[in-house]
Motif scaffolding. Structure first.
Motif, PDB file in Angstrom:
ATOM      1  N   SER A 263       0.708  -1.126   0.110  1.00 13.73           N
ATOM      2  CA  SER A 263      -0.033   0.154  -0.004  1.00 13.73           C
ATOM      3  C   SER A 263       0.995   1.455   0.239  1.00 13.73           C
ATOM      4  CB  SER A 263      -0.879   0.058   1.053  1.00 13.73           C
ATOM      5  OG  SER A 263      -1.170  -0.925   0.624  1.00 13.73           O
ATOM      6  N   SER A 264       1.998   1.063  -0.779  1.00 11.69           N
ATOM      7  CA  SER A 264       2.988   2.066  -0.794  1.00 11.69           C
ATOM      8  C   SER A 264       2.720   3.361  -1.665  1.00 11.69           C
ATOM      9  CB  SER A 264       3.901   1.896  -1.188  1.00 11.69           C
ATOM     10  OG  SER A 264       4.836   2.558  -1.599  1.00 11.69           O
ATOM     11  N   THR A 265       2.990   5.128  -2.181  1.00 13.63           N
ATOM     12  CA  THR A 265       2.199   5.951  -2.239  1.00 13.63           C
ATOM     13  C   THR A 265       3.892   6.460  -2.972  1.00 13.63           C
ATOM     14  OG1 THR A 265       3.929   7.404  -0.273  1.00 13.63           O
ATOM     15  CG2 THR A 265       0.917   6.845  -0.801  1.00 13.63           C
ATOM     16  N   SER A 266       4.698   5.077  -3.428  1.00 13.35           N
ATOM     17  CA  SER A 266       5.785   5.188  -3.948  1.00 13.35           C
ATOM     18  C   SER A 266       5.231   5.124  -5.209  1.00 13.35           C
ATOM     19  CB  SER A 266       6.634   4.791  -3.841  1.00 13.35           C
ATOM     20  OG  SER A 266       7.247   4.593  -2.567  1.00 13.35           O
ATOM     21  N   GLU A 267       6.096   5.755  -6.776  1.00 14.96           N
ATOM     22  CA  GLU A 267       6.525   5.542  -8.040  1.00 14.96           C
ATOM     23  C   GLU A 267       7.369   4.842  -8.466  1.00 14.96           C
ATOM     24  OE1 GLU A 267       6.033   9.616  -9.375  1.00 14.96           O
ATOM     25  OE2 GLU A 267       4.234   9.233  -8.446  1.00 14.96           O
ATOM     26  N   ILE A 268       7.679   4.389  -9.649  1.00 18.51           N
ATOM     27  CA  ILE A 268       9.151   3.997 -10.232  1.00 18.51           C
ATOM     28  C   ILE A 268       9.211   4.883 -11.045  1.00 18.51           C
ATOM     29  CG2 ILE A 268       9.449   1.974 -11.589  1.00 18.51           C
ATOM     30  CD1 ILE A 268       7.071   0.450 -10.765  1.00 18.51           C
ATOM     31  N   THR A 269      10.720   4.790 -10.657  1.00 13.66           N
ATOM     32  CA  THR A 269      11.789   5.614 -11.113  1.00 13.66           C
ATOM     33  C   THR A 269      12.855   4.436 -12.311  1.00 13.66           C
ATOM     34  OG1 THR A 269      11.780   7.641  -9.979  1.00 13.66           O
ATOM     35  CG2 THR A 269      13.566   6.543 -11.485  1.00 13.66           C
ATOM     36  N   LEU A 270      13.171   4.368 -13.455  1.00 17.88           N
ATOM     37  CA  LEU A 270      13.742   3.726 -14.435  1.00 17.88           C
ATOM     38  C   LEU A 270      14.829   4.073 -14.646  1.00 17.88           C
ATOM     39  CD1 LEU A 270      11.658   2.548 -17.827  1.00 17.88           C
ATOM     40  CD2 LEU A 270      11.650   1.044 -15.542  1.00 17.88           C
ATOM     41  N   VAL A 271      16.360   3.217 -14.202  1.00 17.23           N
ATOM     42  CA  VAL A 271      17.770   3.644 -14.419  1.00 17.23           C
ATOM     43  C   VAL A 271      18.897   2.907 -15.084  1.00 17.23           C
ATOM     44  CG1 VAL A 271      19.547   4.410 -12.601  1.00 17.23           C
ATOM     45  CG2 VAL A 271      16.968   4.610 -11.851  1.00 17.23           C
ATOM     46  N   PRO A 272      19.095   3.649 -16.031  1.00 18.12           N
ATOM     47  CA  PRO A 272      19.385   3.065 -17.067  1.00 18.12           C
ATOM     48  C   PRO A 272      21.361   2.087 -16.033  1.00 18.12           C
ATOM     49  CG  PRO A 272      19.358   5.521 -17.640  1.00 18.12           C
ATOM     50  CD  PRO A 272      19.127   5.603 -16.261  1.00 18.12           C
ATOM     51  N   TYR A 273      21.634   1.406 -16.740  1.00 17.67           N
ATOM     52  CA  TYR A 273      22.629   0.673 -16.358  1.00 17.67           C
ATOM     53  C   TYR A 273      23.668   1.209 -15.650  1.00 17.67           C
ATOM     54  CZ  TYR A 273      19.660  -3.836 -16.598  1.00 17.67           C
ATOM     55  OH  TYR A 273      18.612  -4.803 -16.584  1.00 17.67           O
ATOM     56  N   ASP A 274      24.079   2.385 -16.892  1.00 16.21           N
ATOM     57  CA  ASP A 274      25.803   2.859 -16.761  1.00 16.21           C
ATOM     58  C   ASP A 274      25.517   3.801 -15.778  1.00 16.21           C
ATOM     59  OD1 ASP A 274      23.934   4.831 -18.183  1.00 16.21           O
ATOM     60  OD2 ASP A 274      25.188   5.132 -20.121  1.00 16.21           O
ATOM     61  N   GLN A 275      23.916   4.333 -15.199  1.00 10.80           N
ATOM     62  CA  GLN A 275      23.590   5.811 -14.407  1.00 10.80           C
ATOM     63  C   GLN A 275      24.113   4.151 -13.123  1.00 10.80           C
ATOM     64  OE1 GLN A 275      20.583   8.258 -14.815  1.00 10.80           O
ATOM     65  NE2 GLN A 275      20.592   8.067 -12.455  1.00 10.80           N
ATOM     66  N   ALA A 276      23.710   3.211 -13.045  1.00  8.83           N
ATOM     67  CA  ALA A 276      23.608   2.659 -11.270  1.00  8.83           C
ATOM     68  C   ALA A 276      24.699   2.105 -11.522  1.00  8.83           C
ATOM     69  CB  ALA A 276      22.248   1.665 -12.046  1.00  8.83           C
ATOM     70  N   TYR A 277      25.623   1.314 -12.187  1.00 10.55           N
ATOM     71  CA  TYR A 277      27.405   0.598 -12.445  1.00 10.55           C
ATOM     72  C   TYR A 277      28.121   1.175 -13.103  1.00 10.55           C
ATOM     73  CZ  TYR A 277      23.386  -2.472 -10.328  1.00 10.55           C
ATOM     74  OH  TYR A 277      21.984  -2.970  -9.765  1.00 10.55           O
ATOM     75  N   GLY A 278      28.221   1.818 -14.272  1.00  7.90           N
ATOM     76  CA  GLY A 278      28.976   2.746 -14.401  1.00  7.90           C
ATOM     77  C   GLY A 278      29.135   2.035 -15.756  1.00  7.90           C
ATOM     78  N   THR A 279      30.070   2.779 -17.277  1.00  4.63           N
ATOM     79  CA  THR A 279      29.510   2.385 -17.860  1.00  4.63           C
ATOM     80  C   THR A 279      30.035   0.824 -18.330  1.00  4.63           C
ATOM     81  OG1 THR A 279      30.354   5.149 -18.781  1.00  4.63           O
ATOM     82  CG2 THR A 279      30.789   2.706 -20.621  1.00  4.63           C
ATOM     83  N   GLY A 280      29.570   0.243 -18.841  1.00  2.19           N
ATOM     84  CA  GLY A 280      29.860  -1.292 -19.495  1.00  2.19           C
ATOM     85  C   GLY A 280      29.397  -2.162 -18.821  1.00  2.19           C
ATOM     86  N   TYR A 281      28.273  -1.844 -18.321  1.00  2.00           N
ATOM     87  CA  TYR A 281      27.643  -3.049 -17.737  1.00  2.00           C
ATOM     88  C   TYR A 281      27.181  -3.608 -18.382  1.00  2.00           C
ATOM     89  CZ  TYR A 281      24.890  -5.528 -13.534  1.00  2.00           C
ATOM     90  OH  TYR A 281      24.225  -6.304 -13.256  1.00  2.00           O
ATOM     91  N   GLU A 282      26.807  -4.676 -17.841  1.00  2.00           N
ATOM     92  CA  GLU A 282      25.720  -5.806 -18.467  1.00  2.00           C
ATOM     93  C   GLU A 282      25.183  -6.591 -17.830  1.00  2.00           C
ATOM     94  OE1 GLU A 282      28.274  -7.035 -23.228  1.00  2.00           O
ATOM     95  OE2 GLU A 282      28.441  -8.192 -20.849  1.00  2.00           O
ATOM     96  N   ASP A 283      23.638  -6.795 -18.063  1.00  3.41           N
ATOM     97  CA  ASP A 283      23.045  -7.463 -17.796  1.00  3.41           C
ATOM     98  C   ASP A 283      22.345  -8.772 -18.269  1.00  3.41           C
ATOM     99  OD1 ASP A 283      21.128  -8.222 -15.487  1.00  3.41           O
ATOM    100  OD2 ASP A 283      20.086  -6.334 -15.413  1.00  3.41           O
ATOM    101  N   MET A 284      21.374  -9.392 -18.162  1.00  2.00           N
ATOM    102  CA  MET A 284      21.097 -10.739 -18.651  1.00  2.00           C
ATOM    103  C   MET A 284      19.411 -10.268 -18.580  1.00  2.00           C
ATOM    104  SD  MET A 284      21.944 -11.563 -15.196  1.00  2.00           S
ATOM    105  CE  MET A 284      23.439 -12.236 -15.680  1.00  2.00           C
TER     106      MET A 284
END
Length: 331
Positions: A263-284
């Motif tokens: 029951s949270s009032t929070s919203e969702i924010t999309l954060v680019p991978y390079d902003q979160a972990y630095g340049t060149g980060y890869e995920d699966m």
């Protein structure tokens, strides 16, 4: 039975400690407290059969002394978490590779059985329908720190298997898929406690990339008994066994369900991978376990749903930090 748990002050290790003490084992935990916490062990601390030793798995003599005279070792100590791996790749490699070799040598000398905790990360970018234990490993460039953990844990498994094959060391390996539950912290990038904590505080829920990547989250209470059964089952010697959840869910859907359930009032924010972990980060994009081997060998059948996991993690957070979250968040 005399049991040693490396990394026993961590999230999974502390739950394993409690489980084995209740089963009648005497348990010695070795942990350097780099990511674990003595707070995690408060339920075990006063147990007559419990011993805690602060120390590193890189300290060969300390490990040798702790393991000497034990019947079995659960090797959970490792550098874990995306942020830690990305920010400190060299330290992570040393801990995860050299530390495991130290533990293997100590077990061989002591004649102790070994359960090695590995990870679904070793499958890398393989997005097959369901990943079986013999699935191919598809890793990115070794020059990208994102893959150092996967590479190191793969070497750990190879070491363990070689000790079993060449020296007869009784080794079993578990590959854990996104295990979640109370005591897990979001400090090192663990997604469920991060999202739950943000929702409880009314902060934006940060989802990396486009949020369409999918995972299967498993509850620690389902996984711990299976880990112990694998350690005790002779048919698992020399094998790696998957332990994961059954419910595939995208991270964006996980965030949406977290907001709704709490029951949270929070919203969702999309954060680019390079902003979160630095340049060149890869995920699966996808990671789904095939649990059939664990089902055949130790009757593993996870039952805890994602919704229940979210609620239990939230309840634990509310009980430990009531002043930092909204006390009325759980209906």
């Amino acid at each position: 039975m005399k049991t040693v748990i490396t990394g026993g002050a961590g999230f999974i290790g502390s739950h394993l400690t409690e489980y084995l003490l209740k089963a009648g084992d005497s348990v010695t935990v070795l942990d350097d407290l780099s990511t674990g916490s003595l707070e995690n062990l408060k339920e075990s601390w006063d147990h007559a059969a419990f011993t805690f030793l602060e120390g590193s798995i890189l300290d060969r003599e300390a490990v040798r002394q702790v393991v000497s005279g034990s019947d079995r070792v659960f090797h959970l100590a490792a550098a874990v978490g995306v942020h830690l791996i990305v920010d400190h790749p060299l330290e992570s490699l040393r801990t995860n590779i050299h530390g495991t070799e130290v533990v293997l040598d100590a077990c061989l000398e002591a004649g102790a059985d070994l359960l090695l905790a590995s990870t679904s990360e070793i499958y890398g970018k393989n997005t097959s329908d369901r990943l079986s234990e013999d699935a191919d490993r598809i890793l990115g460039s070794p020059l990208k720190s994102r893959w150092t953990y996967a590479a190191a844990k793969g070497i750990d498994e190879a070491f363990a298997h070689a000790y079993w094959r060449e020296y007869g060391l009784q080794v079993s390996i578990v590959r854990l898929f996104n295990t979640v539950g109370p005591r897990q912290t979001g400090r090192y990038g663990m997604v469920v406690p991060n999202l739950v904590g943000q929702a409880l505080r009314g902060e934006p829920l940060t989802v990396h990339g486009d949020g369409q990547q999918t995972r299967c989250f498993s509850y620690v209470g389902d996984v711990i008994p299976a880990i112990v059964r694998i350690a005790e089952e002779p048919a698992t010697r020399g094998l790696a066994v998957n332990l994961g959840g059954l419910q595939e869910i995208s991270i964006i859907e996980l965030a949406e369900r977290t907001i709704k359930l709490l029951s949270s009032t929070s919203e969702i924010t999309l954060v680019p991978y390079d902003q979160a972990y630095g340049t060149g980060y890869e995920d699966m994009r996808r990671r789904v376990p095939d649990n059939s081997l664990a089902g055949r060998l130790v009757h593993f059948k996870p039952t805890t749903t994602v919704d229940t996991i979210i609620l239990r993690v939230a309840k634990a957070m509310l009980s430990t930090a009531p002043g930092e979250v909204h006390a009325g968040a759980i209906r």
